[in-house]
Scaffold this motif. Structure first.
Motif, PDB file in Angstrom:
ATOM      1  N   GLU A   1     -62.504 -42.143 -44.766  1.00  0.00           N
ATOM      2  CA  GLU A   1     -62.315 -42.375 -43.330  1.00  0.00           C
ATOM      3  C   GLU A   1     -60.987 -41.782 -42.850  1.00  0.00           C
ATOM      4  O   GLU A   1     -59.954 -41.931 -43.507  1.00  0.00           O
ATOM      5  N   VAL A   2     -61.023 -41.129 -41.690  1.00  0.00           N
ATOM      6  CA  VAL A   2     -59.807 -40.598 -41.065  1.00  0.00           C
ATOM      7  C   VAL A   2     -59.248 -41.641 -40.110  1.00  0.00           C
ATOM      8  O   VAL A   2     -59.979 -42.214 -39.290  1.00  0.00           O
ATOM      9  N   LEU A   3     -57.945 -41.892 -40.204  1.00  0.00           N
ATOM     10  CA  LEU A   3     -57.251 -42.830 -39.325  1.00  0.00           C
ATOM     11  C   LEU A   3     -56.300 -42.059 -38.423  1.00  0.00           C
ATOM     12  O   LEU A   3     -55.551 -41.208 -38.893  1.00  0.00           O
ATOM     13  N   GLU A   4     -56.310 -42.368 -37.147  1.00  0.00           N
ATOM     14  CA  GLU A   4     -55.482 -41.654 -36.173  1.00  0.00           C
ATOM     15  C   GLU A   4     -54.144 -42.359 -36.006  1.00  0.00           C
ATOM     16  O   GLU A   4     -54.073 -43.570 -35.841  1.00  0.00           O
ATOM     17  N   GLY A   5     -53.062 -41.569 -36.048  1.00  0.00           N
ATOM     18  CA  GLY A   5     -51.745 -42.082 -35.742  1.00  0.00           C
ATOM     19  C   GLY A   5     -51.231 -41.446 -34.448  1.00  0.00           C
ATOM     20  O   GLY A   5     -51.753 -40.419 -34.026  1.00  0.00           O
ATOM     21  N   PRO A   6     -50.236 -42.005 -33.803  1.00  0.00           N
ATOM     22  CA  PRO A   6     -49.541 -43.223 -34.242  1.00  0.00           C
ATOM     23  C   PRO A   6     -50.345 -44.485 -33.933  1.00  0.00           C
ATOM     24  O   PRO A   6     -50.934 -44.594 -32.865  1.00  0.00           O
ATOM     25  N   SER A   7     -50.343 -45.379 -34.886  1.00  0.00           N
ATOM     26  CA  SER A   7     -51.032 -46.654 -34.708  1.00  0.00           C
ATOM     27  C   SER A   7     -50.541 -47.632 -35.761  1.00  0.00           C
ATOM     28  O   SER A   7     -50.000 -47.231 -36.802  1.00  0.00           O
ATOM     29  N   ALA A   8     -50.725 -48.915 -35.484  1.00  0.00           N
ATOM     30  CA  ALA A   8     -50.360 -49.967 -36.432  1.00  0.00           C
ATOM     31  C   ALA A   8     -51.625 -50.694 -36.861  1.00  0.00           C
ATOM     32  O   ALA A   8     -52.470 -51.037 -36.018  1.00  0.00           O
ATOM     33  N   ILE A   9     -51.777 -50.889 -38.148  1.00  0.00           N
ATOM     34  CA  ILE A   9     -52.922 -51.631 -38.669  1.00  0.00           C
ATOM     35  C   ILE A   9     -52.410 -52.690 -39.639  1.00  0.00           C
ATOM     36  O   ILE A   9     -51.357 -52.536 -40.257  1.00  0.00           O
ATOM     37  N   GLU A  10     -53.153 -53.760 -39.746  1.00  0.00           N
ATOM     38  CA  GLU A  10     -52.819 -54.814 -40.708  1.00  0.00           C
ATOM     39  C   GLU A  10     -54.050 -55.057 -41.558  1.00  0.00           C
ATOM     40  O   GLU A  10     -55.143 -55.269 -41.036  1.00  0.00           O
ATOM     41  N   ARG A  11     -53.890 -54.984 -42.855  1.00  0.00           N
ATOM     42  CA  ARG A  11     -55.031 -55.172 -43.743  1.00  0.00           C
ATOM     43  C   ARG A  11     -54.585 -55.796 -45.051  1.00  0.00           C
ATOM     44  O   ARG A  11     -53.394 -55.835 -45.379  1.00  0.00           O
ATOM     45  N   SER A  12     -55.553 -56.277 -45.794  1.00  0.00           N
ATOM     46  CA  SER A  12     -55.285 -56.874 -47.090  1.00  0.00           C
ATOM     47  C   SER A  12     -55.473 -55.827 -48.180  1.00  0.00           C
ATOM     48  O   SER A  12     -56.431 -55.052 -48.147  1.00  0.00           O
ATOM     49  N   PHE A  13     -54.568 -55.809 -49.130  1.00  0.00           N
ATOM     50  CA  PHE A  13     -54.642 -54.880 -50.259  1.00  0.00           C
ATOM     51  C   PHE A  13     -54.846 -55.689 -51.533  1.00  0.00           C
ATOM     52  O   PHE A  13     -54.081 -56.600 -51.829  1.00  0.00           O
ATOM     53  N   SER A  14     -55.883 -55.333 -52.271  1.00  0.00           N
ATOM     54  CA  SER A  14     -56.154 -56.031 -53.523  1.00  0.00           C
ATOM     55  C   SER A  14     -55.079 -55.698 -54.551  1.00  0.00           C
ATOM     56  O   SER A  14     -54.315 -54.748 -54.385  1.00  0.00           O
ATOM     57  N   LEU A  15     -55.060 -56.450 -55.629  1.00  0.00           N
ATOM     58  CA  LEU A  15     -54.007 -56.299 -56.624  1.00  0.00           C
ATOM     59  C   LEU A  15     -53.973 -54.899 -57.220  1.00  0.00           C
ATOM     60  O   LEU A  15     -52.910 -54.366 -57.534  1.00  0.00           O
ATOM     61  N   GLU A  16     -55.158 -54.265 -57.356  1.00  0.00           N
ATOM     62  CA  GLU A  16     -55.204 -52.954 -58.013  1.00  0.00           C
ATOM     63  C   GLU A  16     -54.993 -51.796 -57.034  1.00  0.00           C
ATOM     64  O   GLU A  16     -55.067 -50.636 -57.438  1.00  0.00           O
ATOM     65  N   GLU A  17     -54.731 -52.083 -55.775  1.00  0.00           N
ATOM     66  CA  GLU A  17     -54.494 -51.024 -54.800  1.00  0.00           C
ATOM     67  C   GLU A  17     -53.087 -51.135 -54.228  1.00  0.00           C
ATOM     68  O   GLU A  17     -52.342 -52.053 -54.545  1.00  0.00           O
TER      69      GLU A  17
END
Length: 233
Positions: free
Chosen positions: A90-106
């Motif tokens: 997936e391509v994400l456009e900046g500038p932008s702010a995102i909040e997400r959860s990251f698993s232990l292995e990432e």
């Protein structure tokens, strides 16, 4: 936290092994900036003013350190287009702010659209190749318009100039200078109709399209001078 490796769980050891190998695989990319900084040019790590503790790793990676005991992290993308490195479909456009959860292995690592990233892959730990990649320079590409990157042979400082140009119905990739055995991993939403090397069609055993990862993979010994790939969609 606990730093003694022999006290870690098997799950943690797998993660430590993966990132240790990823660091080693990135050495050709890192070395480019060692040479650049030595000559007074761009250095490897550059702090940026947006996002907490964020920095650029070369020109092509955004690193967002995890600095507290939480899987949730805010990422502030700079101007441009970015992909999450560990799921780059997936391509994400900046500038932008995102909040997400990251698993232990990432980890919050983003690669810039248009990037060229040479790697030294010898194992399958990171998913960027396997033991058959040993002896080749693996080159990740995320084509956008045109771009170039200079690969430096660490022991001789011989140079290989890697570049690409997008065309209306295809892509051209060039390798000039010191010849290197290489594996191209080119991100593409479409499977090519044809791949040519120096005006000769490449046989099916030398390239394939991975539909799960959206990657064109081309493997070449490169015992010749200037190399031009023509990829037709």
């Amino acid at each position: 936290g606990e730093r003694r490796l022999w006290k870690r769980t098997p799950e943690e050891m797998d993660i430590i092994r993966k990132y240790s190998w990823l660091h080693t695989e990135l050495l050709p990319y890192i070395y480019h900036y060692v040479v650049s900084a030595h000559k007074g040019g761009r250095r490897l790590q550059t702090p940026i003013k947006i996002g907490k503790y964020q920095y650029l790793f070369g020109d092509d990676f955004l690193i967002v350190p995890i600095y507290r005991d939480s899987q949730i992290r805010e990422v502030v993308l700079p101007d441009g287009q970015w992909r999450y490195f560990f799921d780059d479909r997936e391509v994400l456009e900046g500038p932008s702010a995102i909040e997400r959860s990251f698993s232990l292995e990432e980890y919050p690592v983003y690669v810039k659209e248009g990037a060229i990233v040479p790697l030294d892959v010898k194992r399958a730990y990171t998913g960027l190749g396997d033991y058959t990649s040993k002896g080749y320079v693996t080159v990740l590409m995320y084509p956008k318009g045109s771009n170039s990157f200079t690969y430096f042979q660490p022991d001789t400082l011989e140079e290989t100039h890697i570049s690409y140009e997008q065309e209306k119905n295809g892509l051209r990739v060039f390798l000039e200078g010191n010849t290197i055995p290489h594996i191209l991993r080119i991100h593409s939403e479409r499977k090519p109709k044809k791949v040519s090397l120096n005006n000769r069609e490449v046989d099916a055993e030398s390239w394939n399209y991975n539909r799960i990862e959206n990657k064109i993979i081309i493997k070449t010994r490169a015992d010749q001078g200037k190399i031009t790939y023509a990829i037709v969609f």
